[in-house]
Scaffold this motif. Structure first.
Motif, mmCIF file in Angstrom:
data_model
loop_
_atom_site.group_PDB
_atom_site.id
_atom_site.type_symbol
_atom_site.label_atom_id
_atom_site.label_comp_id
_atom_site.label_asym_id
_atom_site.label_seq_id
_atom_site.Cartn_x
_atom_site.Cartn_y
_atom_site.Cartn_z
ATOM 1 N N ARG A 216 -0.534 6.577 5.274
ATOM 2 C CA ARG A 216 0.118 6.477 4.222
ATOM 3 C C ARG A 216 1.272 5.519 4.123
ATOM 4 N N GLU A 217 1.730 5.072 5.507
ATOM 5 C CA GLU A 217 3.000 4.381 5.515
ATOM 6 C C GLU A 217 2.634 3.108 5.081
ATOM 7 N N ALA A 218 1.447 2.429 4.876
ATOM 8 C CA ALA A 218 1.150 1.152 4.364
ATOM 9 C C ALA A 218 0.941 1.157 2.848
ATOM 10 N N SER A 219 1.110 2.359 2.282
ATOM 11 C CA SER A 219 0.696 2.392 0.912
ATOM 12 C C SER A 219 1.762 1.679 -0.038
ATOM 13 N N SER A 220 2.913 1.837 0.049
ATOM 14 C CA SER A 220 4.002 1.187 -0.917
ATOM 15 C C SER A 220 4.013 -0.279 -0.637
ATOM 16 N N LYS A 221 3.704 -0.591 0.497
ATOM 17 C CA LYS A 221 3.573 -2.346 0.748
ATOM 18 C C LYS A 221 2.511 -2.908 0.153
ATOM 19 N N MET A 222 1.191 -2.237 0.037
ATOM 20 C CA MET A 222 0.358 -2.675 -0.613
ATOM 21 C C MET A 222 0.316 -2.599 -1.879
ATOM 22 N N ILE A 223 0.763 -1.669 -2.650
ATOM 23 C CA ILE A 223 1.176 -1.409 -4.146
ATOM 24 C C ILE A 223 1.970 -2.689 -4.406
#
Length: 230
Positions: A216-223
């Motif tokens: 989940r840690e990558a989610s905000s960056k991808m968004i």
């Protein structure tokens, strides 16, 4: 060595993938399948197709969707630099901009059990997705076609099987098989992609849920990157 924003924990992921696929029929698992036995909740989403189409049409007028090269350059070098994506929901994290841009899609993703990610995928004329396989076997991938060229419509190959998109129609594919797409038409192909948890037994499903939480840690960056915030 550069790392992909969307692919991590390589050794653990490889072991988990092997376990999930063995639990799901191994090489006998279907390449394509109807969504309704596996993911019946999508009937509710498909009932709102005109609303979805209008929201996505307006989104594409108002915003240039992020290029995959700008979101995940490592994976883009393997697949396509010019594939355009808009993430409404990634691994349980909502894109707050989607509450205005694609509210119907985001609402469905947030309230529907099993949804992992939801996005808008645009393949412009002349853009291809080179042969590749999905990195994580804990999900299946649902496609709902928003629009596609009537003349020379693009199709997707999964392993040795093919599917041609038609507006308003849906399919589930297993992207852990090698697959590719070519758009040789004069218009874009636009689909909604929803990743949902692969149906597994209780133990395998618990492992899958744990592994998805670690990603989940990558989610905000991808968004952020798909919104064009570099």
């Amino acid at each position: 060595m550069a790392k992909s924003i969307s692919v991590d924990h390589a050794l653990v992921r490889k072991a988990a993938n092997k376990y999930f696929l063995r639990s799901y029929g191994g090489d006998r698992r279907p390449r394509f399948t109807s969504p309704y036995p596996l993911f019946p909740a999508v009937r509710e989403l498909e009932a709102k197709l005109p609303q979805l189409q209008a929201e996505i049409e307006e989104l594409m007028k108002q915003r240039e969707l992020g290029r995959y090269e700008d979101i995940d350059p490592v994976r883009a070098a393997q697949i396509s630099k010019d594939w355009r994506l808009y993430y409404a929901y990634v691994l349980g994290v909502p894109n707050e901009a989607a509450r205005k841009d694609t509210p119907t899609l985001l609402e469905f993703a947030e309230k529907t059990p099993g949804v992992v990610s939801a996005m808008v995928s645009v393949l412009e004329p002349g853009v291809n997705l080179d042969p590749h396989a999905g990195p994580y076997a804990g999900i299946l991938r649902y496609h709902l076609c928003i629009s596609t060229p009537e003349k020379n419509p693009p199709r997707i190959r999964v392993d040795q099987e093919y599917y041609t998109w038609k507006a308003g129609e849906s399919i589930v594919l297993d992207d852990t098989f090698e697959h590719e797409v070519r758009n040789e038409a004069d218009e874009p192909r636009v689909v909604i992609i929803i990743d949902f948890r692969r149906p597994l037994g209780p133990l395998a499903d618990s492992v899958n849920r744990w592994f998805l939480r670690t990603k989940r840690e990558a989610s905000s960056k991808m968004i952020q990157l798909s919104n064009g915030d570099y």
